[in-house]
Enzyme design. Structure first.
Site, PDB file in Angstrom:
ATOM      1  N   GLU A 198       0.777 -11.786  -3.013  1.00  0.00           N
ATOM      2  CA  GLU A 198      -0.682 -11.925  -2.917  1.00  0.00           C
ATOM      3  C   GLU A 198      -1.361 -11.619  -4.250  1.00  0.00           C
ATOM      4  OE1 GLU A 198       1.027  -9.379  -1.985  1.00  0.00           O
ATOM      5  OE2 GLU A 198      -0.130  -7.539  -2.215  1.00  0.00           O
ATOM      6  N   CYS A 207       6.155  -5.188   0.415  1.00  0.00           N
ATOM      7  CA  CYS A 207       6.261  -3.862  -0.201  1.00  0.00           C
ATOM      8  C   CYS A 207       6.175  -2.738   0.841  1.00  0.00           C
ATOM      9  CB  CYS A 207       5.198  -3.754  -1.283  1.00  0.00           C
ATOM     10  SG  CYS A 207       5.709  -2.680  -2.610  1.00  0.00           S
ATOM     11  N   ILE A 210       5.187  -3.159  -7.700  1.00  0.00           N
ATOM     12  CA  ILE A 210       4.367  -1.954  -7.902  1.00  0.00           C
ATOM     13  C   ILE A 210       4.990  -0.825  -7.089  1.00  0.00           C
ATOM     14  CG2 ILE A 210       2.083  -0.916  -7.657  1.00  0.00           C
ATOM     15  CD1 ILE A 210       0.938  -3.788  -7.611  1.00  0.00           C
ATOM     16  N   ARG A 211       5.537   0.139  -7.743  1.00  0.00           N
ATOM     17  CA  ARG A 211       6.247   1.241  -7.054  1.00  0.00           C
ATOM     18  C   ARG A 211       7.038   0.687  -5.870  1.00  0.00           C
ATOM     19  NH1 ARG A 211       3.065   4.217  -4.515  1.00  0.00           N
ATOM     20  NH2 ARG A 211       1.239   2.909  -4.798  1.00  0.00           N
ATOM     21  N   HIS A 254       4.809  -8.410  -4.544  1.00  0.00           N
ATOM     22  CA  HIS A 254       3.466  -8.718  -4.022  1.00  0.00           C
ATOM     23  C   HIS A 254       3.065 -10.169  -4.304  1.00  0.00           C
ATOM     24  CE1 HIS A 254       1.905  -4.610  -3.097  1.00  0.00           C
ATOM     25  NE2 HIS A 254       2.868  -4.261  -3.908  1.00  0.00           N
ATOM     26  N   GLY A 282       0.861  -1.180   0.000  1.00  0.00           N
ATOM     27  CA  GLY A 282       0.000   0.000   0.000  1.00  0.00           C
ATOM     28  C   GLY A 282       0.888   1.217   0.000  1.00  0.00           C
ATOM     29  N   GLU A 283       0.658   2.098   0.922  1.00  0.00           N
ATOM     30  CA  GLU A 283       1.467   3.312   1.011  1.00  0.00           C
ATOM     31  C   GLU A 283       2.003   3.401   2.441  1.00  0.00           C
ATOM     32  OE1 GLU A 283       2.290   5.082  -1.666  1.00  0.00           O
ATOM     33  OE2 GLU A 283       3.575   6.177  -0.283  1.00  0.00           O
ATOM     34  N   SER A 284       3.312   3.214   2.571  1.00  0.00           N
ATOM     35  CA  SER A 284       3.893   3.108   3.920  1.00  0.00           C
ATOM     36  C   SER A 284       3.696   4.368   4.743  1.00  0.00           C
ATOM     37  CB  SER A 284       5.378   2.761   3.833  1.00  0.00           C
ATOM     38  OG  SER A 284       6.060   3.722   3.055  1.00  0.00           O
TER      39      SER A 284
END
Ligand code: GLN
Length: 185
Positions: free
Chosen positions: A171, A79, A133-134, A169, A47-49
């Protein structure tokens, strides 16, 4: 066995779906009182840390989770989750749990390479379809950290004690071997 999945932001449902398919029950950790439920493993999703880190502070979940990680609860961190565990973030002055003695670089593959797929070798598993992803990569590791995967010369998976940190990822693939590895830890 019950797996607590941090569910304040990001790709947590995908982890739950895989675990449920493997016959493992999950609980979502969304607020402080959820930490009182019975669970013996932890997933920190992508997600976004920065958002996740801030929410963990605002929701007062940070210390409770850190205590569990430090007392040896097995953790799978993907991630953004890896960034939350890292002792040092090379290109960010913030850091979060700091329980995994590695240095990571955030958004490390640049914009064009923001998302890519790579069939890489994961130690103990073999070829694994890795979705980035990023993504961060791991720039350096302390003694005692096992390196489990690379993309070119960049480290993308590590294990330290009971913490499994991945810059990709698992998942998002239909290969469940990394989740199985985590469940056996
Ligand atoms: N770029 C995100 C961060 O810095 C991580 C991306 C991800 O989890 N897919 O937190």
């Amino acid at each position: 066995m019950k797996v607590g999945v941090l569910a304040v932001q990001g790709a947590f449902i995908e982890h739950e779906n895989i675990l449920n398919k493997l016959g493992i029950s999950t609980i979502e950790l969304r607020k402080k009182s959820d930490l009182d439920m019975d669970f013996d493993r932890l997933i920190l999703p992508g997600g976004e840390s920065t958002v996740q880190g801030k929410l963990l502070g605002d929701l007062d979940m940070f210390n409770g989770l850190k205590e569990r990680i430090m007392s040896g609860m097995p953790v799978l961190a993907t991630c953004a989750g890896l960034i939350l565990l890292a002792e040092n973030i090379v290109n960010d002055s913030r850091s979060w749990f700091k329980t995994l003695p590695v240095s990571v670089v955030r958004n490390a593959y640049g914009r064009q390479l923001g998302s890519f797929h790579y069939d890489g070798i994961m130690e103990g598993i073999g070829i694994f379809p890795m979705e980035f992803i990023r993504a961060p990569y791991i720039e350096s590791v302390a003694d005692g950290v096992e390196i489990l995967a690379h993309v070119d010369d960049k480290i993308t998976a590590v294990k330290y004690k009971k913490q499994l940190g991945l810059s990709f990822h698992p998942e998002l693939s239909d290969n469940y071997n990394i989740h199985k590895m985590f469940l056996e830890m």
